[in-house]
Scaffold this active site. Structure first.
Site, mmCIF file in Angstrom:
data_model
loop_
_atom_site.group_PDB
_atom_site.id
_atom_site.type_symbol
_atom_site.label_atom_id
_atom_site.label_comp_id
_atom_site.label_asym_id
_atom_site.label_seq_id
_atom_site.Cartn_x
_atom_site.Cartn_y
_atom_site.Cartn_z
ATOM 1 N N ARG A 48 0.857 -1.187 0.000
ATOM 2 C CA ARG A 48 0.000 0.000 0.000
ATOM 3 C C ARG A 48 0.892 1.236 0.000
ATOM 4 N NH1 ARG A 48 2.530 1.824 3.684
ATOM 5 N NH2 ARG A 48 1.033 3.504 3.784
ATOM 6 N N ASP A 238 -1.957 10.955 -1.770
ATOM 7 C CA ASP A 238 -2.432 9.954 -2.730
ATOM 8 C C ASP A 238 -2.845 10.573 -4.052
ATOM 9 O OD1 ASP A 238 -2.864 8.611 0.048
ATOM 10 O OD2 ASP A 238 -2.743 7.038 -1.465
HETATM 11 O O1 MRU Z 1 -4.428 3.167 2.356
HETATM 12 P P1 MRU Z 1 -2.943 3.369 2.203
HETATM 13 O O2 MRU Z 1 -2.155 2.758 3.302
HETATM 14 O O3 MRU Z 1 -2.476 2.955 0.822
HETATM 15 O O4 MRU Z 1 -2.754 4.949 2.306
HETATM 16 C C1 MRU Z 1 -1.466 5.469 2.249
HETATM 17 C C2 MRU Z 1 -1.396 6.929 2.447
HETATM 18 O O5 MRU Z 1 -2.380 7.607 2.635
HETATM 19 C C3 MRU Z 1 -0.039 7.552 2.286
HETATM 20 O O6 MRU Z 1 0.100 8.665 3.128
HETATM 21 C C4 MRU Z 1 0.125 8.012 0.822
HETATM 22 O O7 MRU Z 1 -0.151 6.967 -0.051
HETATM 23 C C5 MRU Z 1 1.481 8.539 0.556
HETATM 24 S S1 MRU Z 1 2.684 7.271 0.510
HETATM 25 C C6 MRU Z 1 4.207 7.920 0.138
#
Ligand code: MRU
Length: 345
Positions: A48, A238
């Site tokens: 993730r 994201d």
């Molecule tokens: O649901 P996730 O764990 O994929 O969410 C991750 C995040 O929100 C991170 O802060 C984002 O992807 C930035 S990663 C460098």
């Protein structure tokens, strides 16, 4: 060292990744030969973090390409598009996923390329996306390093570290760069309900790197700020809209509002591949809604009453007015400048 963690990689014709649902209890690597398993690993959040999802999808497409049994270039291309569609359906918010898929699809030309040539191009490109991601994070870290003063405490939310990228990390990459520059820096990590990326991943990653980290529950951030314990906030992203509105792990918006109320600078560290120039503002960002059980259950056990209605948006959108600046591989950028950066990526 966590900075040398290989979150996802290619070895002997397989995609390998760290199973992040097992950390910190167990450090296990999963090896996959079927692209469908790679897509499933993204959906289940074994891997993730926006950049890591993009890299994994690219490797997954390259893996799928190895198994397509045809010598017909058009047929091969159709099959690749089908595989790409499966990856596109895994998680909707992180734009790095779609950026990586577009990059992969953009380089195969069935009119001129043989199947063998396309297979090789896809693998080469996926490996390039992976290597570039690590390089970009290091560059981004070198720009962000001046924002952290010796003795500062940085609050972060979720995990934007080596585990969320191909390596090094974005928000945690900046902190890593400051520590490497000899600054005494410490981190307050929000636990990040419901999936606890802050508690499970950020606390683990920083401890592994020897960077002092203090864990708090999400509801303690205001208290920590009011006590003067936080000098700055750095989070990942994201998807960033053209006006600087930023989607990141749910709870980020609240942290940004709190930072503003306490006059604490709030930075977003992200590569250019996280900017979606096609959308004018954050209202256009698709927000993933995940299963209610992530909210109702803790450690596999139901805590909430049986029939309670549940909301579980995985991300929220921080309006750009709460963001002091973006830390990117091209330097520190103010929110109003984001839209003008289209050609610099
Ligand atoms: O649901 P996730 O764990 O994929 O969410 C991750 C995040 O929100 C991170 O802060 C984002 O992807 C930035 S990663 C460098």
């Amino acid at each position: 060292l966590a900075s040398e963690i290989r979150t996802v990689y290619w070895e002997d014709g397989k995609v390998l990744l760290i199973d992040q649902t097992r950390i910190p209890e167990e450090f296990s690597i999963i090896a996959m030969t079927d692209y469908r398993d790679v897509a499933e690993a993204i959906r289940e959040m074994k891997v993730r973090g926006a950049p890591a999802i993009g890299v994994t999808a690219a490797l997954g497409i390259a893996l799928g390409a190895q198994r397509i049994e045809t010598c017909d270039s058009d047929e091969f291309c159709r099959a690749i598009k089908g595989i790409a569609d499966e990856f596109a359906g895994t998680r909707p918010t992180a734009v790095n996923l779609f950026w990586a898929i577009d990059r992969m699809l953009g380089l195969i030309h069935p009119e001129t390329d043989s199947v063998e040539v396309m297979r090789q191009k896809l693998l080469d490109e996926a490996l390039r996306i992976l290597e570039e991601d690590i390089e970009i994070n290091k560059r981004l870290g070198s720009f962000g390093v001046d924002l952290i003063k010796d003795g500062d405490t940085v609050l972060t939310h979720c995990n934007a570290g080596a585990l969320a990228t191909a390596g090094f990390g974005t928000a945690l990459g900046v902190i890593r760069a400051a520590a490497a520059a000899g600054k005494r820096v410490q981190v307050i990590a929000d636990e990040t309900r419901p999936r606890l990326q802050g508690m499970r991943l950020t606390a683990w990653e920083l401890s592994m790197s020897g960077i002092p980290v203090t864990l708090i529950t999400d509801s303690m951030a205001a208290w920590a700020m009011s006590k003067g314990m936080v000098n700055l906030v750095i989070v990942g992203a994201d998807r960033i809209a053209a006006n600087g509105d930023t989607a990141n792990k749910v709870g980020t918006y609240g942290v940004a509002v709190l930072a503003k109320a306490h006059n604490i600078p709030f930075y977003v560290a992200a590569p250019f591949s996280t900017i979606d120039f096609s959308i004018p503002d954050g209202s256009h960002i698709p927000i993933e809604e995940r299963d209610a059980s992530e909210v109702t259950h803790i450690g596999g056990r139901r805590i909430a009453p049986e029939d309670v209605h549940v909301l579980n948006p995985a991300f929220d959108v921080t309006p750009s007015k709460f963001i002091t600046a973006f830390i990117t591989e091209c330097g520190i950028i103010e929110p109003v400048e984001i839209g003008k950066m289209r050609d610099k990526g």
